[in-house]
Scaffold this motif. Sequence first.
Motif, PDB file in Angstrom:
ATOM      1  N   SER A  80      12.650  -1.405  41.876  1.00  0.00           N
ATOM      2  CA  SER A  80      13.224  -0.231  41.118  1.00  0.00           C
ATOM      3  C   SER A  80      12.113   0.060  39.921  1.00  0.00           C
ATOM      4  CB  SER A  80      14.443  -0.367  40.556  1.00  0.00           C
ATOM      5  OG  SER A  80      14.434  -1.215  39.444  1.00  0.00           O
ATOM      6  N   VAL A  81      11.121  -0.614  39.449  1.00  0.00           N
ATOM      7  CA  VAL A  81      10.228  -0.333  38.399  1.00  0.00           C
ATOM      8  C   VAL A  81       9.157   0.713  38.904  1.00  0.00           C
ATOM      9  CG1 VAL A  81       8.668  -1.313  36.887  1.00  0.00           C
ATOM     10  CG2 VAL A  81      10.647  -2.704  37.552  1.00  0.00           C
ATOM     11  N   ARG A  82       9.196   1.874  38.241  1.00  0.00           N
ATOM     12  CA  ARG A  82       8.336   3.024  38.400  1.00  0.00           C
ATOM     13  C   ARG A  82       6.958   2.529  37.639  1.00  0.00           C
ATOM     14  NH1 ARG A  82      12.931   5.968  37.380  1.00  0.00           N
ATOM     15  NH2 ARG A  82      11.968   6.703  35.645  1.00  0.00           N
ATOM     16  N   LEU A  83       5.801   2.450  38.347  1.00  0.00           N
ATOM     17  CA  LEU A  83       4.333   2.617  37.519  1.00  0.00           C
ATOM     18  C   LEU A  83       3.902   3.885  37.964  1.00  0.00           C
ATOM     19  CD1 LEU A  83       3.379  -0.950  38.953  1.00  0.00           C
ATOM     20  CD2 LEU A  83       4.533  -0.259  37.113  1.00  0.00           C
ATOM     21  N   VAL A  84       3.499   4.479  36.770  1.00  0.00           N
ATOM     22  CA  VAL A  84       2.834   5.986  36.760  1.00  0.00           C
ATOM     23  C   VAL A  84       1.505   5.770  36.390  1.00  0.00           C
ATOM     24  CG1 VAL A  84       3.127   8.419  36.019  1.00  0.00           C
ATOM     25  CG2 VAL A  84       5.051   6.863  36.518  1.00  0.00           C
ATOM     26  N   TRP A  85       0.524   6.300  37.112  1.00  0.00           N
ATOM     27  CA  TRP A  85      -0.746   6.235  36.724  1.00  0.00           C
ATOM     28  C   TRP A  85      -1.337   7.697  35.920  1.00  0.00           C
ATOM     29  CZ3 TRP A  85      -4.676   2.792  36.854  1.00  0.00           C
ATOM     30  CH2 TRP A  85      -6.028   3.177  36.723  1.00  0.00           C
ATOM     31  N   GLU A  86      -2.010   7.133  34.841  1.00  0.00           N
ATOM     32  CA  GLU A  86      -2.598   8.471  33.961  1.00  0.00           C
ATOM     33  C   GLU A  86      -4.156   8.281  34.253  1.00  0.00           C
ATOM     34  OE1 GLU A  86      -1.213   9.211  30.281  1.00  0.00           O
ATOM     35  OE2 GLU A  86       1.027   9.194  30.988  1.00  0.00           O
ATOM     36  N   ASP A  87      -4.825   9.362  34.742  1.00  0.00           N
ATOM     37  CA  ASP A  87      -6.308   9.387  34.791  1.00  0.00           C
ATOM     38  C   ASP A  87      -7.016   9.665  33.454  1.00  0.00           C
ATOM     39  OD1 ASP A  87      -7.422   8.914  37.346  1.00  0.00           O
ATOM     40  OD2 ASP A  87      -6.437  10.621  37.996  1.00  0.00           O
ATOM     41  N   ARG A  88      -6.248  10.479  32.492  1.00  0.00           N
ATOM     42  CA  ARG A  88      -7.116  11.059  31.417  1.00  0.00           C
ATOM     43  C   ARG A  88      -6.420  10.381  30.308  1.00  0.00           C
ATOM     44  NH1 ARG A  88      -8.415  17.392  33.030  1.00  0.00           N
ATOM     45  NH2 ARG A  88      -9.689  16.829  34.663  1.00  0.00           N
ATOM     46  N   ALA A  89      -6.359   9.461  29.926  1.00  0.00           N
ATOM     47  CA  ALA A  89      -5.642   8.694  28.806  1.00  0.00           C
ATOM     48  C   ALA A  89      -6.597   8.852  27.553  1.00  0.00           C
ATOM     49  CB  ALA A  89      -5.515   6.972  29.261  1.00  0.00           C
ATOM     50  N   ARG A  90      -5.872   9.031  26.516  1.00  0.00           N
ATOM     51  CA  ARG A  90      -6.489   8.873  25.179  1.00  0.00           C
ATOM     52  C   ARG A  90      -7.409   7.742  24.936  1.00  0.00           C
ATOM     53  NH1 ARG A  90      -3.303  11.261  20.208  1.00  0.00           N
ATOM     54  NH2 ARG A  90      -3.649  13.166  21.775  1.00  0.00           N
ATOM     55  N   PRO A  91      -8.496   7.485  24.411  1.00  0.00           N
ATOM     56  CA  PRO A  91      -9.130   6.148  24.062  1.00  0.00           C
ATOM     57  C   PRO A  91      -8.526   5.598  22.827  1.00  0.00           C
ATOM     58  CG  PRO A  91     -10.779   7.957  24.300  1.00  0.00           C
ATOM     59  CD  PRO A  91      -9.455   8.491  24.237  1.00  0.00           C
ATOM     60  N   PRO A  92      -8.444   4.185  23.086  1.00  0.00           N
ATOM     61  CA  PRO A  92      -7.569   3.489  21.858  1.00  0.00           C
ATOM     62  C   PRO A  92      -8.362   3.857  20.497  1.00  0.00           C
ATOM     63  CG  PRO A  92      -8.848   1.922  23.241  1.00  0.00           C
ATOM     64  CD  PRO A  92      -9.030   3.344  23.908  1.00  0.00           C
ATOM     65  N   ALA A  93      -7.446   4.008  19.432  1.00  0.00           N
ATOM     66  CA  ALA A  93      -8.458   4.163  18.107  1.00  0.00           C
ATOM     67  C   ALA A  93      -8.760   2.857  17.402  1.00  0.00           C
ATOM     68  CB  ALA A  93      -6.921   4.556  17.191  1.00  0.00           C
ATOM     69  N   VAL A  94      -8.376   1.549  17.868  1.00  0.00           N
ATOM     70  CA  VAL A  94      -9.069   0.429  17.411  1.00  0.00           C
ATOM     71  C   VAL A  94      -9.588  -0.308  18.713  1.00  0.00           C
ATOM     72  CG1 VAL A  94      -8.423  -1.671  16.258  1.00  0.00           C
ATOM     73  CG2 VAL A  94      -7.315   0.544  15.725  1.00  0.00           C
ATOM     74  N   THR A  95     -10.867  -0.609  18.547  1.00  0.00           N
ATOM     75  CA  THR A  95     -11.499  -1.508  19.848  1.00  0.00           C
ATOM     76  C   THR A  95     -11.943  -2.877  19.389  1.00  0.00           C
ATOM     77  OG1 THR A  95     -13.495  -0.580  19.198  1.00  0.00           O
ATOM     78  CG2 THR A  95     -12.228   0.939  20.639  1.00  0.00           C
ATOM     79  N   GLY A  96     -11.890  -3.222  18.123  1.00  0.00           N
ATOM     80  CA  GLY A  96     -12.196  -4.799  17.722  1.00  0.00           C
ATOM     81  C   GLY A  96     -13.620  -4.579  17.418  1.00  0.00           C
ATOM     82  N   THR A  97     -14.109  -3.299  17.230  1.00  0.00           N
ATOM     83  CA  THR A  97     -15.810  -3.424  16.602  1.00  0.00           C
ATOM     84  C   THR A  97     -15.660  -3.609  15.185  1.00  0.00           C
ATOM     85  OG1 THR A  97     -15.615  -0.908  16.553  1.00  0.00           O
ATOM     86  CG2 THR A  97     -16.666  -2.264  18.253  1.00  0.00           C
ATOM     87  N   GLU A  98     -14.301  -3.554  14.811  1.00  0.00           N
ATOM     88  CA  GLU A  98     -14.127  -3.883  13.117  1.00  0.00           C
ATOM     89  C   GLU A  98     -13.984  -5.215  12.810  1.00  0.00           C
ATOM     90  OE1 GLU A  98     -11.918  -0.109  15.080  1.00  0.00           O
ATOM     91  OE2 GLU A  98     -12.151  -2.420  15.287  1.00  0.00           O
ATOM     92  N   ALA A  99     -13.959  -6.057  13.806  1.00  0.00           N
ATOM     93  CA  ALA A  99     -13.782  -7.462  13.603  1.00  0.00           C
ATOM     94  C   ALA A  99     -15.199  -8.146  12.785  1.00  0.00           C
ATOM     95  CB  ALA A  99     -13.552  -8.199  14.809  1.00  0.00           C
ATOM     96  N   GLY A 100     -14.900  -9.107  12.046  1.00  0.00           N
ATOM     97  CA  GLY A 100     -15.947  -9.882  11.314  1.00  0.00           C
ATOM     98  C   GLY A 100     -16.606 -10.766  12.326  1.00  0.00           C
TER      99      GLY A 100
END
Length: 337
Positions: free
Chosen positions: A58-78
């Motif tokens: 009963s769980v519906r999985l909906v695919w999105e082709d054009r998702a907004r990129p994440p604001a935080v990617t981890g490049t900010e890590a030390g």
Amino acid sequence: MTTVEERRWLEQRRRLNERRAELGEAADRLYPGAHRVAGTTLLTRPEWVAPEPLPLESVRLVWEDRARPPAVTGTEAGLPPGYRAYSEAMGALAPPAVFENRPAYRLLAADLPELRLTGARYFQGVDVGEAVAHELAAGTPGLPLRSAVGDPCDLARRAALPAITTVTIRRGTGDYVLHWRDPAKVVHAGGLHQVMPVGVFQPATGDPREDLDLWHCMAREYAEEFLGAAEDYGPGFTHAAWPFFRRLDGARRDGAVRARLLGLGVDPLTFAVDLLTAVVVDDEAFAGLFGGLVGENAEGRVMFAPFDGTVPRPMQPAGAAALRLAWRHRDVLLSPR
């Protein structure tokens, strides 16, 4: 030869792996107003916990082709000089037994019974999740990466790669399969207990849009974690032609195996997102499907534990939450067919 900065990073990584339970409790205290799953430290939103167990179909999985990129990617890590991402440093300095940048799914939004997803790669989750945990273990002032993410339940801020965490219960014997995750073998949650099987929601091969199926992923994790099967399924693989899946799926259609979604939540230490599921297996079906249950697999030790409402310690938050929800709904889960 490693540099001073690399050795410092490795020492902090060792501290993280040795103190995950303690650091998880410290991370939990950073979110005093957040909702939690069933009295555990797993963070959630009210609409993420099902009032009654949902049949998996009963769980519906909906695919999105054009998702907004994440604001935080981890490049900010030390990181030590020369490394652009946490996964790059980990692969060079402290690689676990299995560490591949495989295709995965990114969870964009959840409002049960609907989940909205798009494509991602496994290292996108590592680059933020392990980095924020490392930052806490290192005592980094201000926790800048964690602060950049903000609300852990805001799925749009980062690439939130869901795993499927399953409590597997034998209905007749009244026990479940328990795992101890070896920190030398795994990226996430080493040194903690966990239910089984658990795995990042990933396609078997190729285009993730062609294998957007929770049950397919769970079946592969059963084969890998319970029976020690390899993770490489090769070109041309189909679930319909796979003998193990045909037996497992047949038992599900017959009612000897029943799978339900209980909810989802976020680990406060690593921001890992887990879909919490329960699979109840009749004893005869369990013996037929998993009679070759291994005592140790590629990620740690395997054992049985009584399904009696208790939670082993130290326990990964998602596993504790799945056990608590399964116990709350035990009358529904364990009812006769």
